[in-house]
Motif scaffolding. Structure first.
Motif, PDB file in Angstrom:
ATOM      1  N   PRO A 110       1.171  -1.453   0.156  1.00 52.53           N
ATOM      2  CA  PRO A 110      -0.169  -0.656  -0.136  1.00 52.53           C
ATOM      3  C   PRO A 110       0.781   1.654   0.011  1.00 52.53           C
ATOM      4  O   PRO A 110       2.348   1.247   0.578  1.00 52.53           O
ATOM      5  CB  PRO A 110      -0.984  -0.002   1.297  1.00 52.53           C
ATOM      6  CG  PRO A 110      -1.031  -1.391   1.542  1.00 52.53           C
ATOM      7  CD  PRO A 110      -0.007  -1.828   1.001  1.00 52.53           C
ATOM      8  N   ARG A 111       0.327   2.185  -0.923  1.00 53.21           N
ATOM      9  CA  ARG A 111       1.079   3.182  -0.531  1.00 53.21           C
ATOM     10  C   ARG A 111       1.105   4.407   0.459  1.00 53.21           C
ATOM     11  O   ARG A 111      -0.184   3.933   1.159  1.00 53.21           O
ATOM     12  CB  ARG A 111       1.158   4.674  -1.778  1.00 53.21           C
ATOM     13  CG  ARG A 111       0.394   3.378  -3.396  1.00 53.21           C
ATOM     14  CD  ARG A 111       2.079   3.507  -3.956  1.00 53.21           C
ATOM     15  NE  ARG A 111       2.221   2.537  -3.422  1.00 53.21           N
ATOM     16  CZ  ARG A 111       3.510   1.996  -3.309  1.00 53.21           C
ATOM     17  NH1 ARG A 111       4.466   2.712  -3.746  1.00 53.21           N
ATOM     18  NH2 ARG A 111       4.147   1.328  -3.443  1.00 53.21           N
ATOM     19  N   LYS A 112       1.877   5.061   0.693  1.00 52.00           N
ATOM     20  CA  LYS A 112       2.325   5.523   2.076  1.00 52.00           C
ATOM     21  C   LYS A 112       1.131   7.438   1.752  1.00 52.00           C
ATOM     22  O   LYS A 112       1.155   7.539   0.913  1.00 52.00           O
ATOM     23  CB  LYS A 112       3.488   6.188   2.407  1.00 52.00           C
ATOM     24  CG  LYS A 112       3.711   4.421   2.423  1.00 52.00           C
ATOM     25  CD  LYS A 112       5.568   5.087   3.407  1.00 52.00           C
ATOM     26  CE  LYS A 112       6.325   3.874   3.624  1.00 52.00           C
ATOM     27  NZ  LYS A 112       6.517   2.971   1.938  1.00 52.00           N
ATOM     28  N   ALA A 113       0.975   7.972   2.642  1.00 54.37           N
ATOM     29  CA  ALA A 113       0.301   8.922   2.300  1.00 54.37           C
ATOM     30  C   ALA A 113       0.875  10.445   2.239  1.00 54.37           C
ATOM     31  O   ALA A 113       1.024  11.236   1.593  1.00 54.37           O
ATOM     32  CB  ALA A 113      -0.876   9.409   3.374  1.00 54.37           C
ATOM     33  N   LEU A 152      19.727   6.739   2.531  1.00 56.53           N
ATOM     34  CA  LEU A 152      19.632   7.302   1.218  1.00 56.53           C
ATOM     35  C   LEU A 152      18.208   6.132   0.531  1.00 56.53           C
ATOM     36  O   LEU A 152      16.996   6.878   0.106  1.00 56.53           O
ATOM     37  CB  LEU A 152      20.676   7.806  -0.141  1.00 56.53           C
ATOM     38  CG  LEU A 152      21.253   8.627   0.244  1.00 56.53           C
ATOM     39  CD1 LEU A 152      22.786   8.255  -0.532  1.00 56.53           C
ATOM     40  CD2 LEU A 152      20.173   9.868  -0.721  1.00 56.53           C
ATOM     41  N   ILE A 153      18.855   5.195   1.036  1.00 58.79           N
ATOM     42  CA  ILE A 153      17.485   3.835   0.664  1.00 58.79           C
ATOM     43  C   ILE A 153      16.621   4.194   1.071  1.00 58.79           C
ATOM     44  O   ILE A 153      15.462   3.774   0.559  1.00 58.79           O
ATOM     45  CB  ILE A 153      18.536   2.460   0.759  1.00 58.79           C
ATOM     46  CG1 ILE A 153      19.082   1.967  -0.685  1.00 58.79           C
ATOM     47  CG2 ILE A 153      17.483   1.519   0.598  1.00 58.79           C
ATOM     48  CD1 ILE A 153      20.590   1.053  -0.274  1.00 58.79           C
ATOM     49  N   ALA A 158      10.292   5.358   2.057  1.00 62.17           N
ATOM     50  CA  ALA A 158       9.929   6.792   2.227  1.00 62.17           C
ATOM     51  C   ALA A 158       9.174   7.061   1.640  1.00 62.17           C
ATOM     52  O   ALA A 158       7.325   7.876   2.163  1.00 62.17           O
ATOM     53  CB  ALA A 158      10.302   6.998   3.693  1.00 62.17           C
ATOM     54  N   ASN A 159       9.398   7.799   0.215  1.00 57.98           N
ATOM     55  CA  ASN A 159       9.023   7.574  -0.426  1.00 57.98           C
ATOM     56  C   ASN A 159       7.979   7.284  -1.759  1.00 57.98           C
ATOM     57  O   ASN A 159       7.538   7.955  -2.850  1.00 57.98           O
ATOM     58  CB  ASN A 159       9.421   9.366  -1.139  1.00 57.98           C
ATOM     59  CG  ASN A 159      10.055  10.380  -0.153  1.00 57.98           C
ATOM     60  OD1 ASN A 159       8.990  11.409   0.176  1.00 57.98           O
ATOM     61  ND2 ASN A 159      11.201  10.291   0.916  1.00 57.98           N
ATOM     62  N   ASP A 160       7.943   6.086  -1.314  1.00 61.23           N
ATOM     63  CA  ASP A 160       7.062   5.165  -2.513  1.00 61.23           C
ATOM     64  C   ASP A 160       7.997   4.747  -3.456  1.00 61.23           C
ATOM     65  O   ASP A 160       6.816   4.769  -4.605  1.00 61.23           O
ATOM     66  CB  ASP A 160       6.172   5.653  -2.450  1.00 61.23           C
ATOM     67  CG  ASP A 160       5.147   5.183  -1.533  1.00 61.23           C
ATOM     68  OD1 ASP A 160       5.337   4.356  -0.582  1.00 61.23           O
ATOM     69  OD2 ASP A 160       3.575   6.204  -1.034  1.00 61.23           O
ATOM     70  N   ALA A 161       8.951   5.951  -3.539  1.00 67.44           N
ATOM     71  CA  ALA A 161      10.293   5.336  -4.810  1.00 67.44           C
ATOM     72  C   ALA A 161      11.001   3.874  -4.442  1.00 67.44           C
ATOM     73  O   ALA A 161      10.855   3.184  -4.538  1.00 67.44           O
ATOM     74  CB  ALA A 161      11.775   5.579  -4.925  1.00 67.44           C
ATOM     75  N   TYR A 213      11.663  13.829  -4.836  1.00 66.66           N
ATOM     76  CA  TYR A 213      11.151  14.977  -4.017  1.00 66.66           C
ATOM     77  C   TYR A 213      10.827  16.440  -4.412  1.00 66.66           C
ATOM     78  O   TYR A 213       9.022  16.947  -4.250  1.00 66.66           O
ATOM     79  CB  TYR A 213      12.664  15.773  -3.034  1.00 66.66           C
ATOM     80  CG  TYR A 213      12.698  14.767  -1.948  1.00 66.66           C
ATOM     81  CD1 TYR A 213      12.280  13.656  -1.565  1.00 66.66           C
ATOM     82  CD2 TYR A 213      13.718  14.950  -2.032  1.00 66.66           C
ATOM     83  CE1 TYR A 213      12.810  13.450  -0.396  1.00 66.66           C
ATOM     84  CE2 TYR A 213      14.791  14.842  -0.013  1.00 66.66           C
ATOM     85  CZ  TYR A 213      14.053  14.054  -0.049  1.00 66.66           C
ATOM     86  OH  TYR A 213      14.458  13.061   1.019  1.00 66.66           O
ATOM     87  N   THR A 214      10.996  16.359  -6.261  1.00 66.12           N
ATOM     88  CA  THR A 214      10.238  17.198  -6.898  1.00 66.12           C
ATOM     89  C   THR A 214       9.531  16.768  -8.150  1.00 66.12           C
ATOM     90  O   THR A 214      10.477  17.372  -8.847  1.00 66.12           O
ATOM     91  CB  THR A 214      11.508  18.152  -7.075  1.00 66.12           C
ATOM     92  OG1 THR A 214      12.426  17.513  -7.747  1.00 66.12           O
ATOM     93  CG2 THR A 214      12.201  19.014  -6.122  1.00 66.12           C
ATOM     94  N   PRO A 215       8.803  15.840  -8.270  1.00 66.08           N
ATOM     95  CA  PRO A 215       8.139  15.364  -9.129  1.00 66.08           C
ATOM     96  C   PRO A 215       7.778  16.407 -10.324  1.00 66.08           C
ATOM     97  O   PRO A 215       7.652  16.150 -11.091  1.00 66.08           O
ATOM     98  CB  PRO A 215       6.769  14.238  -8.762  1.00 66.08           C
ATOM     99  CG  PRO A 215       6.691  15.133  -7.174  1.00 66.08           C
ATOM    100  CD  PRO A 215       7.723  16.340  -7.034  1.00 66.08           C
TER     101      PRO A 215
END
Length: 375
Positions: A110-113, A152-153, A158-161, A213-215
């Protein structure tokens, strides 16, 4: 793939006319029936992912030219070797790889909010230093601490990458990292080439993190400029640049100044060039006299002292067997890619051809990975 998408029949017909091909010839080239091509062009049916890729590469059409859809196309950002040009062919292939990744999204956790966003990315020195200070604070490290690979990983996770470690060789592919953002799904896939020098790898990871961080500017020239500036500043911020400058400036000659910079680079497991650039930026921003060391000196020394590749430090012997590569992806890179892929392969009975296309590897390597995942 949903049936809301249809092919740009006019683009395809124009491409066929330019080649002097019939629909039958196209069907033969792709390995389908003439009726299948007719159904695609009428909008009755839509190609499977492998056939869509074949169609794109055969006719040399990009995603926008090939597919008429309300679905947002994948956003592509390459981390390139110096001087390497990203061709339309690279972009087209990466876009189709992005489309092939779409079915995998439903198998991810599941994706993080909550995700980290940099609201107004800027390469201005003060603004950039404030940005990296905030990121380092979030990670939980001081401004002079070594930023580790695992930290870094952790930020990617933490950002669903989703990190996809690959071994593309040093020369076969010009790209050393590939960033694919699926806007509709809000999921990012980051391909990291492990056949990369250790002293460069952390910089490329930080560069890719900037895109996460800057999509909104990923895939644009301004996005690449910001990502490069962010990576250097995050790995070697102002406080470190000040310390390195102060120590190097005590030395009157060029060579001992360079040794000081090299010492700092070794401490932080980053390239001598990254340290040099951040010290130079610090000197310019604060108005102090520049060091005697020049960029040409750095490049000359760097070419003599290249370190080992990441793949060489991770895998002995080389190349790794599929089981080892998958385990490294799962544990070292904390990636959900292979576990999710394994679920999809079992449920959909997806072939090795899918792995070949989505990983951009040989069919031999894809078949070996496929066998390991489905056994």
């Amino acid at each position: 793939m949903t049936m809301s998408k249809v092919l740009h029949s006019q683009s395809i017909k124009s491409a066929l006319d330019n080649r002097g091909w019939t629909q039958k010839r196209l069907a033969e080239e792709i390995g389908v029936t003439s009726q299948a091509v007719t159904n695609w062009l009428k909008g009755v049916d839509f190609p499977r992912p492998d056939k869509l890729l074949k169609l794109a590469t055969t006719l040399k059409l990009g995603f926008d030219q090939l597919v008429e859809s309300q679905v947002a196309k994948p956003v592509i950002a390459f981390r390139k070797k110096a001087g390497a040009k990203t061709t339309d062919g690279h972009i087209h292939r990466a876009e189709v790889m992005g489309m092939l990744l779409k079915p995998l999204v439903s198998y991810l956790p599941p994706r993080k909010a909550l995700r980290t966003q940099i609201p107004s990315p800027s390469t201005n020195y003060e603004a950039l230093q404030n940005t990296v200070a905030a990121v380092r604070e979030k990670i939980g490290i001081g401004m002079q601490a070594v930023l580790t690979y695992q930290q870094l990983i952790g930020e990617f996770r933490a950002n669903d990458a989703v990190i996809i470690p690959v071994m593309w060789g040093q020369k076969r592919n010009h790209e050393n990292a590939l960033h694919i953002l699926l806007p509709d799904e809000q999921v990012t896939f980051v391909y990291l080439n492990l056949d990369t020098h250790q002293e460069d790898f952390k910089f490329w990871m930080a560069h890719e993190l900037a895109h996460v961080y800057t999509p909104e500017i990923a895939g644009k020239d301004e996005g690449e400029d910001f990502a490069d500036a962010f990576a250097g500043a995050l790995l070697f911020p102002r406080e470190l640049a000040h310390a390195a400058y102060a120590e190097a400036a005590k030395q009157r000659a060029k060579t001992p100044q360079m040794e000081v910079l090299r010492h700092f680079a070794g401490q932080h497991h980053i390239s001598l060039f990254s340290v040099f650039c951040e010290v130079r930026n610090y000197a310019e921003a604060t108005g102090v006299a520049p060091l005697k060391v020049l960029a040409t000196d750095i490049h000359a020394l760097r070419n003599l002292t290249r370190g080992a590749l990441i793949s060489e430090s991770l895998f002995k012997p080389q190349p790794p067997d599929p089981k080892t590569l998958i385990a490294t992806s799962n544990t070292t890179f904390q990636s959900e890619f292979f576990p999710s892929l394994q679920k999809m392969l079992h449920e959909r009975e997806t072939s090795a051809g899918y792995l070949q296309q989505v990983l951009n590897v040989s069919i031999h390597d894809a078949a070996a990975l496929h066998a390991e995942l489905v056994h």
